[in-house]
Design a protein around this motif. Structure first.
Motif, mmCIF file in Angstrom:
data_model
loop_
_atom_site.group_PDB
_atom_site.id
_atom_site.type_symbol
_atom_site.label_atom_id
_atom_site.label_comp_id
_atom_site.label_asym_id
_atom_site.label_seq_id
_atom_site.Cartn_x
_atom_site.Cartn_y
_atom_site.Cartn_z
ATOM 1 N N ALA A 137 17.903 -13.158 25.157
ATOM 2 C CA ALA A 137 18.139 -13.806 24.185
ATOM 3 C C ALA A 137 17.694 -13.085 23.027
ATOM 4 O O ALA A 137 18.506 -12.975 21.638
ATOM 5 N N GLU A 138 17.023 -12.081 22.630
ATOM 6 C CA GLU A 138 16.619 -10.802 22.181
ATOM 7 C C GLU A 138 17.888 -10.271 21.430
ATOM 8 O O GLU A 138 17.878 -9.850 20.609
ATOM 9 N N GLY B 262 11.034 -21.236 22.869
ATOM 10 C CA GLY B 262 11.936 -19.953 22.832
ATOM 11 C C GLY B 262 13.341 -19.953 21.072
ATOM 12 O O GLY B 262 13.484 -19.066 20.556
ATOM 13 N N GLN B 263 13.423 -20.938 20.796
ATOM 14 C CA GLN B 263 14.388 -21.182 19.499
ATOM 15 C C GLN B 263 13.257 -20.521 18.336
ATOM 16 O O GLN B 263 13.929 -19.458 17.190
ATOM 17 N N ILE C 100 18.810 -20.910 23.332
ATOM 18 C CA ILE C 100 17.426 -20.759 22.768
ATOM 19 C C ILE C 100 17.983 -20.517 21.648
ATOM 20 O O ILE C 100 18.035 -20.447 20.251
ATOM 21 N N VAL C 101 19.576 -20.031 21.902
ATOM 22 C CA VAL C 101 19.731 -18.607 20.665
ATOM 23 C C VAL C 101 21.209 -19.795 19.413
ATOM 24 O O VAL C 101 21.786 -19.222 19.046
ATOM 25 N N ALA D 154 13.804 -14.475 13.360
ATOM 26 C CA ALA D 154 14.923 -13.249 14.002
ATOM 27 C C ALA D 154 15.974 -13.098 12.451
ATOM 28 O O ALA D 154 16.274 -12.504 11.796
ATOM 29 N N MET E 130 18.464 -24.561 14.581
ATOM 30 C CA MET E 130 18.624 -23.551 14.657
ATOM 31 C C MET E 130 18.598 -22.861 13.305
ATOM 32 O O MET E 130 18.938 -23.930 12.250
ATOM 33 N N VAL F 149 20.444 -12.410 19.179
ATOM 34 C CA VAL F 149 19.894 -12.720 18.174
ATOM 35 C C VAL F 149 19.999 -11.083 17.312
ATOM 36 O O VAL F 149 20.285 -11.387 16.045
ATOM 37 N N VAL G 299 12.536 -16.493 19.085
ATOM 38 C CA VAL G 299 13.259 -15.290 19.053
ATOM 39 C C VAL G 299 15.156 -16.095 17.701
ATOM 40 O O VAL G 299 14.732 -14.734 17.276
ATOM 41 N N SER G 300 14.997 -17.063 17.482
ATOM 42 C CA SER G 300 16.058 -17.391 16.842
ATOM 43 C C SER G 300 15.435 -17.618 15.845
ATOM 44 O O SER G 300 15.819 -16.329 14.276
#
Lengths: 134, 166
Positions: free
Chosen positions: A98-99, B15-16, A23-24, B23, B145, A102, B19-20
């Motif tokens: 995940a939070e 999700g990406q 995800i990140v 942010a 991303m 980031v 969350v990413s």
């Protein structure tokens, strides 16, 4: 940047980190430590300490464990009570991790503790309540 | 500019983005745009249910998306648009929404599509739409991303999909 160590029963920590990185993106200063069936709490403490040594750059480390009161929690709690710059949060889940990842570059350890608690709870949803709010 | 980012992603909200991207951009409003999705009540309900803290989600047709983004409500918002297909994103442009960049987020393999990257497969219609956007001066990027570079992908598309470009 604050280091993060995920400490769990079995190999959940590595799996959770792999999922979070989907995800990140790939992360630095993030490691799993696993409690295996033959482990003693002391051995687990040593491996967590070793991991702290590898991940802490002086800005502190957040220890994320699965079950409050269980061995990963107990081992980490003993370390967190003895050392400065260590915070311990239980109930680690993917929304929390995940939070944190980031938000980590721009937040201090105490701020990340609040973010972890909030994101971990926000991640738990009941679909029925979403579809039929009271 | 209220519309901060336009991403082509057939997984829509996931999700990406929650969350990413949320942010990195501090999104006020996620607009999912595609005529079919906007007409499907189950998808609309679920998409709206997963809004991140501090953001709202709308699911709008292409026409409604353009109208909303040009309207007064949009002025004070930071909007993140998710279009299902490149054709949707380019259609927004042709219907009058100004943009500098069209980002190809995820485009899964479909029959007849060809690979641009590990996460982006393009169809002939998609490539033809992107060519129109390129000809109108829009940068085509391929960023999964937010910290992926804003590299212009048009030359790569033109080379790898030459049979569809002309």
């Amino acid at each position: 940047m604050v280091g993060i160590i995920v400490v769990t029963h079995g190999e959940m920590a590595a799996g959770l980190i792999q999922a979070a990185e989907m995800i990140v993106g790939k992360q630095e200063q993030l490691s799993p430590v696993h409690l295996l069936e033959m482990d003693a709490v002391e051995g687990l403490m040593e491996r967590v300490e070793e991991s702290i040594g590898q991940n802490d750059t002086g800005e502190g480390t957040l220890l994320l464990v699965d079950l409050p009161g269980a061995s990963p929690f107990n081992a980490c709690a003993r370390l967190a009570m003895q050392q400065e710059g260590l915070k311990l949060i239980s109930g680690v889940n993917l929304p929390m991790l995940a939070e944190l990842l980031v938000q980590r570059p721009s937040h201090t350890l105490p701020e990340l503790v609040e973010i972890a608690k909030q994101a971990g709870k926000f991640g738990i949803k009941d679909l029925s309540e979403i579809l039929n709010p009271e | 500019m209220p519309v901060r980012h336009i991403r082509m992603d057939n997984r829509l909200i996931h999700g990406q983005i929650l969350v990413s991207w949320n942010a990195a951009i501090k999104i006020d409003h996620i607009i999912v745009t595609n005529d079919k999705v906007a007409a499907d009540p189950i998808q609309v309900t679920l998409l709206k249910a997963v809004a991140p803290i501090g953001a709202k989600v709308s699911v709008l047709s292409l026409d409604d998306t353009v109208a909303y983004c040009k309207g007064p409500e949009a002025e004070n918002e930071t909007i993140f648009i998710i279009a299902k297909f490149p054709e949707d994103g380019v259609e927004l442009l042709k219907r009058g929404l100004k943009m500098d960049e069209i980002n190809l987020g995820n485009q899964a393999y479909t029959r007849g599509s060809k690979k641009l990257s590990n996460t982006v497969f393009l169809t002939e219609q998609g490539v033809k739409a992107l060519k129109e956007a390129h000809d109108m001066g829009v940068t085509i990027t391929c960023r999964m991303m937010p910290d992926d570079p804003k590299k212009e992908f048009w030359p790569t598309i033109e080379k790898n999909f030459s049979e569809w470009v002309n």
